[in-house]
Design an enzyme around this catalytic site. Structure first.
Site, short mmCIF file in Angstrom:
data_model
loop_
_atom_site.label_atom_id
_atom_site.label_comp_id
_atom_site.label_asym_id
_atom_site.label_seq_id
_atom_site.Cartn_x
_atom_site.Cartn_y
_atom_site.Cartn_z
N SER A 138 0.86 -1.17 0.00
CA SER A 138 0.00 0.00 0.00
C SER A 138 0.89 1.22 0.00
CB SER A 138 -0.86 -0.01 1.28
OG SER A 138 -1.48 1.23 1.51
N TYR A 151 -2.10 -0.65 10.59
CA TYR A 151 -2.10 -0.86 9.14
C TYR A 151 -0.79 -0.35 8.54
CZ TYR A 151 -3.82 -1.08 4.35
OH TYR A 151 -3.99 -1.39 3.02
#
Length: 179
Positions: A138, A151
């Site tokens: 990501s 995350y």
């Protein structure tokens, strides 16, 4: 073309994972799907592309279930040639309010599961001198966002894991990349 190859795609019953599974199937790869919820619909979508499709509902936070999934894919298809570590979850909260069980789950599913799938699939890939390991990262692997500490940590970790794996497989026919 990937005819005769098998791809195991984690978190592939919806979203990005299903999209990846469909693209690999369109290139001829057999697919082992994984994920929670309805798997009959996604399985039918992939089967419509004319490849063999399996499903395993391994909980990606449980190492024993991950090993069982890799072994099931090998038993059903003969090998795991392509491993796509896509499974991921998210929770948003300030660090001081972040529930520890959410932190642990995010790290387990987003990061540790990639280690566990890889350590079980990699020996066969090395033995065949061909394999592709693709870890879904990501932009949060490069930059942070507030209230996404777990995350962000998991995606930074997946990039580091991928780099180490790429070095370890550099002299083999196995590649490791993060996307």
């Amino acid at each position: 073309m990937l005819k005769g190859k098998t791809a195991l795609v984690t978190g592939s019953t919806s979203g990005i994972g299903l999209g990846i599974a469909l693209r690999l199937a369109a290139q001829g790869a057999n697919i082992m799907l994984n994920g929670f919820g309805d798997h009959a619909g996604p399985k039918a979508q992939v089967e419509a592309l004319g490849v063999k499709v399996g499903y395993h509902g391994a909980d990606m936070s449980k190492p024993a279930e991950i090993e069982a999934m890799v072994r099931a894919a090998e038993a059903e298809f003969g090998a795991v040639d392509i491993l796509v570590n896509n499974a991921g979850i998210q929770h948003v909260a300030l660090v001081e309010d972040f529930p520890p069980e959410k932190w642990d789950a995010i790290i387990a599913i987003n990061l540790s599961s990639a280690f566990h799938t890889t350590r079980h699939a990699l020996p066969g890939m090395k033995q065949r001198n061909w394999g592709r390991i693709i870890n879904v990262a990501s932009t949060h692997g490069l930059v942070a966002s507030a209230q996404k500490s777990a995350y962000v940590a998991s995606k930074h970790g997946i990039l580091g894991f991928t780099k180490a794996l790429a070095l370890e497989t550099a002299t083999t026919g196995v590649t490791a990349n993060a996307i």
